[in-house]
Design an enzyme around this catalytic site. Structure first.
Site, PDB file in Angstrom:
ATOM      1  N   TRP A 199       0.860  -1.183   0.000  1.00  0.00           N
ATOM      2  CA  TRP A 199       0.000   0.000   0.000  1.00  0.00           C
ATOM      3  C   TRP A 199       0.904   1.245   0.000  1.00  0.00           C
ATOM      4  O   TRP A 199       1.901   1.285   0.726  1.00  0.00           O
ATOM      5  CB  TRP A 199      -0.919  -0.003   1.238  1.00  0.00           C
ATOM      6  CG  TRP A 199      -1.709   1.263   1.332  1.00  0.00           C
ATOM      7  CD1 TRP A 199      -2.810   1.602   0.611  1.00  0.00           C
ATOM      8  CD2 TRP A 199      -1.426   2.371   2.187  1.00  0.00           C
ATOM      9  NE1 TRP A 199      -3.232   2.861   0.949  1.00  0.00           N
ATOM     10  CE2 TRP A 199      -2.390   3.365   1.921  1.00  0.00           C
ATOM     11  CE3 TRP A 199      -0.439   2.644   3.138  1.00  0.00           C
ATOM     12  CZ2 TRP A 199      -2.417   4.591   2.578  1.00  0.00           C
ATOM     13  CZ3 TRP A 199      -0.453   3.868   3.802  1.00  0.00           C
ATOM     14  CH2 TRP A 199      -1.441   4.829   3.521  1.00  0.00           C
ATOM     15  N   ASP A 366     -15.761  12.206  -2.277  1.00  0.00           N
ATOM     16  CA  ASP A 366     -15.195  10.896  -1.950  1.00  0.00           C
ATOM     17  C   ASP A 366     -15.998  10.237  -0.839  1.00  0.00           C
ATOM     18  O   ASP A 366     -17.167  10.581  -0.576  1.00  0.00           O
ATOM     19  CB  ASP A 366     -13.700  11.070  -1.589  1.00  0.00           C
ATOM     20  CG  ASP A 366     -12.857   9.861  -1.952  1.00  0.00           C
ATOM     21  OD1 ASP A 366     -12.879   8.882  -1.193  1.00  0.00           O
ATOM     22  OD2 ASP A 366     -12.192   9.884  -3.013  1.00  0.00           O
ATOM     23  N   ARG A 443     -10.018  -3.280   7.355  1.00  0.00           N
ATOM     24  CA  ARG A 443     -10.609  -1.936   7.413  1.00  0.00           C
ATOM     25  C   ARG A 443     -12.049  -2.022   7.910  1.00  0.00           C
ATOM     26  O   ARG A 443     -12.931  -1.326   7.458  1.00  0.00           O
ATOM     27  CB  ARG A 443     -10.561  -1.254   6.054  1.00  0.00           C
ATOM     28  CG  ARG A 443     -10.451   0.268   6.161  1.00  0.00           C
ATOM     29  CD  ARG A 443     -10.686   0.968   4.836  1.00  0.00           C
ATOM     30  NE  ARG A 443     -10.389   2.388   4.930  1.00  0.00           N
ATOM     31  CZ  ARG A 443     -10.909   3.312   4.140  1.00  0.00           C
ATOM     32  NH1 ARG A 443     -11.732   2.986   3.175  1.00  0.00           N
ATOM     33  NH2 ARG A 443     -10.596   4.573   4.294  1.00  0.00           N
ATOM     34  N   LYS A 476     -15.716   7.110  -9.062  1.00  0.00           N
ATOM     35  CA  LYS A 476     -14.485   6.462  -8.599  1.00  0.00           C
ATOM     36  C   LYS A 476     -14.937   5.164  -7.911  1.00  0.00           C
ATOM     37  O   LYS A 476     -15.579   5.206  -6.867  1.00  0.00           O
ATOM     38  CB  LYS A 476     -13.762   7.388  -7.618  1.00  0.00           C
ATOM     39  CG  LYS A 476     -12.496   6.809  -6.994  1.00  0.00           C
ATOM     40  CD  LYS A 476     -11.850   7.876  -6.090  1.00  0.00           C
ATOM     41  CE  LYS A 476     -10.700   7.360  -5.259  1.00  0.00           C
ATOM     42  NZ  LYS A 476     -10.227   8.377  -4.289  1.00  0.00           N
ATOM     43  N   TRP A 477     -14.622   4.039  -8.538  1.00  0.00           N
ATOM     44  CA  TRP A 477     -15.060   2.721  -8.049  1.00  0.00           C
ATOM     45  C   TRP A 477     -13.903   2.139  -7.224  1.00  0.00           C
ATOM     46  O   TRP A 477     -12.884   1.744  -7.781  1.00  0.00           O
ATOM     47  CB  TRP A 477     -15.400   1.833  -9.241  1.00  0.00           C
ATOM     48  CG  TRP A 477     -15.826   0.430  -8.909  1.00  0.00           C
ATOM     49  CD1 TRP A 477     -15.148  -0.495  -8.167  1.00  0.00           C
ATOM     50  CD2 TRP A 477     -17.027  -0.226  -9.328  1.00  0.00           C
ATOM     51  NE1 TRP A 477     -15.849  -1.673  -8.104  1.00  0.00           N
ATOM     52  CE2 TRP A 477     -17.001  -1.546  -8.805  1.00  0.00           C
ATOM     53  CE3 TRP A 477     -18.129   0.164 -10.101  1.00  0.00           C
ATOM     54  CZ2 TRP A 477     -18.020  -2.468  -9.042  1.00  0.00           C
ATOM     55  CZ3 TRP A 477     -19.141  -0.761 -10.335  1.00  0.00           C
ATOM     56  CH2 TRP A 477     -19.085  -2.056  -9.812  1.00  0.00           C
ATOM     57  N   ASP A 478     -14.118   2.088  -5.931  1.00  0.00           N
ATOM     58  CA  ASP A 478     -13.030   1.696  -5.025  1.00  0.00           C
ATOM     59  C   ASP A 478     -13.224   0.258  -4.548  1.00  0.00           C
ATOM     60  O   ASP A 478     -14.322  -0.315  -4.655  1.00  0.00           O
ATOM     61  CB  ASP A 478     -13.025   2.652  -3.823  1.00  0.00           C
ATOM     62  CG  ASP A 478     -11.643   2.828  -3.213  1.00  0.00           C
ATOM     63  OD1 ASP A 478     -10.768   1.964  -3.446  1.00  0.00           O
ATOM     64  OD2 ASP A 478     -11.448   3.819  -2.498  1.00  0.00           O
ATOM     65  N   ASN A 480     -11.508  -1.654  -1.147  1.00  0.00           N
ATOM     66  CA  ASN A 480     -10.509  -1.376  -0.121  1.00  0.00           C
ATOM     67  C   ASN A 480     -10.087  -2.538   0.760  1.00  0.00           C
ATOM     68  O   ASN A 480      -9.507  -2.314   1.824  1.00  0.00           O
ATOM     69  CB  ASN A 480     -10.993  -0.224   0.761  1.00  0.00           C
ATOM     70  CG  ASN A 480     -10.668   1.112   0.122  1.00  0.00           C
ATOM     71  OD1 ASN A 480      -9.593   1.274  -0.445  1.00  0.00           O
ATOM     72  ND2 ASN A 480     -11.585   2.037   0.170  1.00  0.00           N
ATOM     73  N   CYS A 526     -10.082   2.012  -8.664  1.00  0.00           N
ATOM     74  CA  CYS A 526      -9.221   2.316  -7.521  1.00  0.00           C
ATOM     75  C   CYS A 526      -9.291   1.117  -6.582  1.00  0.00           C
ATOM     76  O   CYS A 526     -10.314   0.435  -6.530  1.00  0.00           O
ATOM     77  CB  CYS A 526      -9.798   3.565  -6.836  1.00  0.00           C
ATOM     78  SG  CYS A 526      -9.016   3.989  -5.275  1.00  0.00           S
ATOM     79  N   ASP A 548      -2.371   5.658  -3.132  1.00  0.00           N
ATOM     80  CA  ASP A 548      -2.791   6.614  -2.100  1.00  0.00           C
ATOM     81  C   ASP A 548      -1.640   7.503  -1.681  1.00  0.00           C
ATOM     82  O   ASP A 548      -1.823   8.444  -0.918  1.00  0.00           O
ATOM     83  CB  ASP A 548      -3.335   5.869  -0.872  1.00  0.00           C
ATOM     84  CG  ASP A 548      -4.794   5.487  -1.063  1.00  0.00           C
ATOM     85  OD1 ASP A 548      -5.436   6.043  -1.977  1.00  0.00           O
ATOM     86  OD2 ASP A 548      -5.290   4.636  -0.313  1.00  0.00           O
TER      87      ASP A 548
END
Ligand code: GLA
Length: 730
Positions: A199, A366, A443, A476-478, A480, A526, A548
């Site tokens: 990361w 965001d 997370r 923005k397709w994240d 995580n 993303c 990031d």
């Protein structure tokens, strides 16, 4: 460009602009051999390849030494458990529990154009200018066919390979492993280049020796990952941009993968790349087929630079579909590093107003606008607007932003669910999990089981509702977190091993629906920064958030590794505030801008709070972006100097296709006392043209720039940058 079959000698010759790829069919049984890949050879000379190595002698009729043949023959695609003891590219278990497989030539077809790969991202091309070859291999004992497909495009030194398995038997066959390509060749002092990371420091270059046995990289994290890029290259002259042979392999897939090179007792090497086989098992029923994703192969005899430019051209013209791929993207300002979760519509509108004054064109909202998402502990899956934050709702905010003269974009993380969310309360079984085991959190979130149609449909419904509720022009397709606890309540016991690949197919299906329903939408992928920066995702989105880590100096390394494979136009890059939130470094605002120019360009800061000097510099940066973006987007990319390697300075250049214009970005990272002059050779321009260095009265011939070079400006202090613009005047 041509694909030909030499009937008499039973040879396939695949010619691109500068390379030949030769496959031979040997012996009665039809062993498919990899005879050559490299600089172009004459079609008439291809049979000569049979005369080369000893191991091309087929086994004697007595079969006495069959294994010593099979164990060193250069196969075009491997078999398993029949006498070749090297690493297998394919492993199956038949209905009797046996794992032997001997794939031999059955038939072939050469045709114009290229077939789609169902459900998968893939390169494409018009019938004119594209040719393909299908070779059918067969094991009649198991009843399995493997179709090896090769495609080439006019003007490009790439060979695209993929494999499709078809169960022709009456029983189930389990696929335990299927590489999309294997290739046996001689080891000629190559080193292996791969990209590793973590990361915030994605895609660092790693060169290593190829020892005996297996040298490999992999991801079994459910995504291509921060840790390894699905790419490898054999390189002869290390990081040389201009010399030495290079074989590049780039996987058009975003999920688990494995890739590597295996060196044998006879110093031959076997390259392989495909879906990661760990935790993978696919049940292929009678009559069913399995399509493995494709691998892009490219050969360059002119070092890494040529490989890079070939891949850039291929991905720009034959992979990215979005209408934005050739367009200047709107300069966006994203509120993540500006506010994190602490925002409301007033704050966003204040940012939008100030941004508009500076020439920024789009506001991206965001994470944190939905459910009760005030930190990262809840609400993923609850894709309903938080009206405490967005007073009057999403449409009102978007209308207000539009009224300011700005476009509006939004962040979503559709693949996830928070344990604390309404969605999880209602559907606890929708998370990927193994019954009886509390799923591992990362997370503080779980991954949705997108292999289930009802889950996909629900999530897509939410996305569609949000996007149709207001004038949203960018997503923005994240994603995580990575996958584990692989278990689906929707899959039977003997198909649980399909989960990771089915998950990837589901993500592709969702994004396909999205870009089909919203063709004007600008989609940016993303994944915790750049964990899904791969060729697969580029089929759906023309840009991907690179990392990031927005620190300009760290970005030099990250963007160098990324641009080794991917066009600059795909790299999400923003100017952020200092001290940098990830590394705490303070760099000049100009340098941050110059470095972000190498990507899609945008801002990631609270424009209402940054120092006024910085704010006042934004209109200049915006103008520079508009002035040079055509070069960055469409030009040829040349790496001139690498901070990742020399720890001192970085330099790269983009040159327009007609070589009439070029832009050099130079970053001096570390100041040195009483420095010597620095001269940079610029060998990539038109030799006969005369170039003017903008801002000076220097006019000089391309050939002189190649032989003598240019003196770099002596910049004072650490982290300084300069853009050097060259324009042909004659
Ligand atoms: C990821 C992305 C960031 C930001 C956050 C929001 O880390 O890479 O850019 O969107 O998620 O949670």
């Amino acid at each position: 460009m041509n694909i030909r079959f030499d009937e008499e000698n039973r040879l396939f010759v695949i010619d691109t602009e500068n390379t030949s790829y030769v496959i031979g069919i040997l012996g009665e049984e039809g062993f498919l051999g990899h005879l050559y890949y490299g600089d172009k050879i004459e079609f008439e000379d291809a049979p000569y390849l049979y005369k080369l190595p000893q191991n091309l002698n087929v086994p004697e009729p007595s079969m006495r030494d069959r294994s010593s043949f099979l164990d060193c023959y250069p196969f075009e695609y491997t078999s398993n458990n029949v006498g070749d003891y090297r690493k297998s590219g394919i492993e199956i278990t038949d209905d009797n529990g046996h794992t032997s497989l001997q794939l031999c030539y059955e038939s072939h077809e050469i045709y114009k154009g290229k077939k789609k790969l169902e459900g998968l991202p893939a390169t494409f091309g018009e019938d004119t200018g594209t040719m393909s070859l299908d070779i059918v291999l067969k094991d009649s004992v198991v009843g399995l066919n493997a179709i090896l497909t090769y495609s080439i495009f006019e003007g490009l030194d790439t060979v695209i390979r993929s494999v499709k398995l078809i169960n022709e038997s009456n029983k189930n066959i389990f696929i335990d492993k299927v590489m999309s390509m294997t290739m046996d060749m001689d080891q000629e002092d190559y080193k292996l280049l791969t990209l590793y990371g973590s990361w915030a420091r994605e895609r660092m270059m790693d060169f290593r020796d190829i020892g005996y046995g297996d040298t490999s990289i992999e991801s079994f994290r459910g995504e291509s990952s921060h840790q390894f890029q699905p790419f490898m290259a054999l390189v002869q002259n290390g990081d040389s941009q201009d010399t030495g042979k290079v074989y590049g392999f780039s996987f058009v897939y975003s999920g688990n993968f494995e890739a590597g090179v295996c060196k044998s007792q006879f110093n031959s090497i076997r390259m392989y790349m495909g879906i990661g086989s760990k935790n993978f098992r696919w049940k292929l029923k009678k009559g069913e087929s399995f399509q493995a994703p494709e691998v892009v192969l490219t050969y360059s005899s002119e070092g890494l630079g040529k490989m890079t430019r070939t891949l850039h051209d291929l991905y720009r013209s034959h992979l990215i579909r979005s209408k934005y791929k050739d367009m200047e993207r709107p300069i966006l300002i994203n509120n993540w590093e500006a506010t994190y979760f602490d925002f409301d519509s007033d704050k966003l509108l204040a940012i939008a107003k100030e941004a508009k004054n500076s020439g920024i064109e789009m506001l991206v909202m965001d994470d944190g606008w939905f459910g009760q998402r005030n930190d990262d502990n809840s609400s993923l899956g609850d894709w309903f607007v938080n009206e405490d934050k967005l007073k009057g709702g999403l449409k009102k905010l978007v209308d207000d932003v539009n009224a300011i003269g700005m476009k509006f974009g939004i962040w979503m993380e559709p693949e996830m669910v928070s344990p604390v969310s309404k969605l999880h309360e209602e559907h606890p079984d929708w998370a990927i999990q193994v019954p009886g085991r509390e799923p591992c959190r990362s997370r503080n979130q779980y991954v949705l089981d997108l292999t289930r149609k009802e889950v996909r449909d629900y999530i897509y419904g939410r996305i569609k509702d949000i996007l149709t509720s207001a004038n949203i022009e960018y997503v923005k397709w994240d994603m995580n977190r990575q996958l584990c606890d692989l278990g689906s309540l929707g899959l039977a016991a003997d198909t649980q091993g399909e989960l990771s690949h089915r998950y990837m197919l589901a993500v592709y299906e969702l994004q396909e629906r999205l870009v089909t329903d919203f063709p004007d939408l600008l989609l940016e992928n993303c994944s915790g920064g750049g964990a899904r920066f791969d060729a697969g995702m580029l089929y759906y989105s023309p840009q991907i958030w690179c990392s990031d880590d927005t620190d300009a100096i760290e970005r030099l390394k990250i963007q160098e590794g990324t641009s080794l494979i991917f066009p600059l136009s795909t790299m999400g890059a923003h100017v952020s505030d200092c001290p940098n939130h990830t590394v705490g470094r303070t760099t000049p605002f100009k340098t941050r801008g110059d470095v972000a120019l190498a990507g899609t360009f945008g801002y990631e800061l609270d424009i209402t709070k940054i120092p006024s000097n910085d704010r006042e510099d934004i209109p200049r940066q915006v103008a520079v972006y508009h002035k040079y973006n055509h070069l960055v987007r469409g030009g040829d990319y040349y790496r001139l100097s690498s901070y990742q390697r020399n720890h001192e300075m970085d330099a790269y250049m983009v040159v327009s296709k007609d070589k009439k214009e070029a832009l050099i970005t130079y970053v001096k990272v570390v100041a040195s006392p009483n420095p010597a002059r620095k001269i940079l050779k610029v060998p990539y321009l038109s030799k006969d043209a005369i170039y003017q260095i903008e801002g000076s009265d220097i006019k000089v011939k391309g050939s002189t720039l190649e032989r003598v070079g240019i003196v770099l400006p002596s910049l004072n202090g650490d982290y300084q940058s300069e853009l050097i613009h060259l324009v042909a005047i004659d």
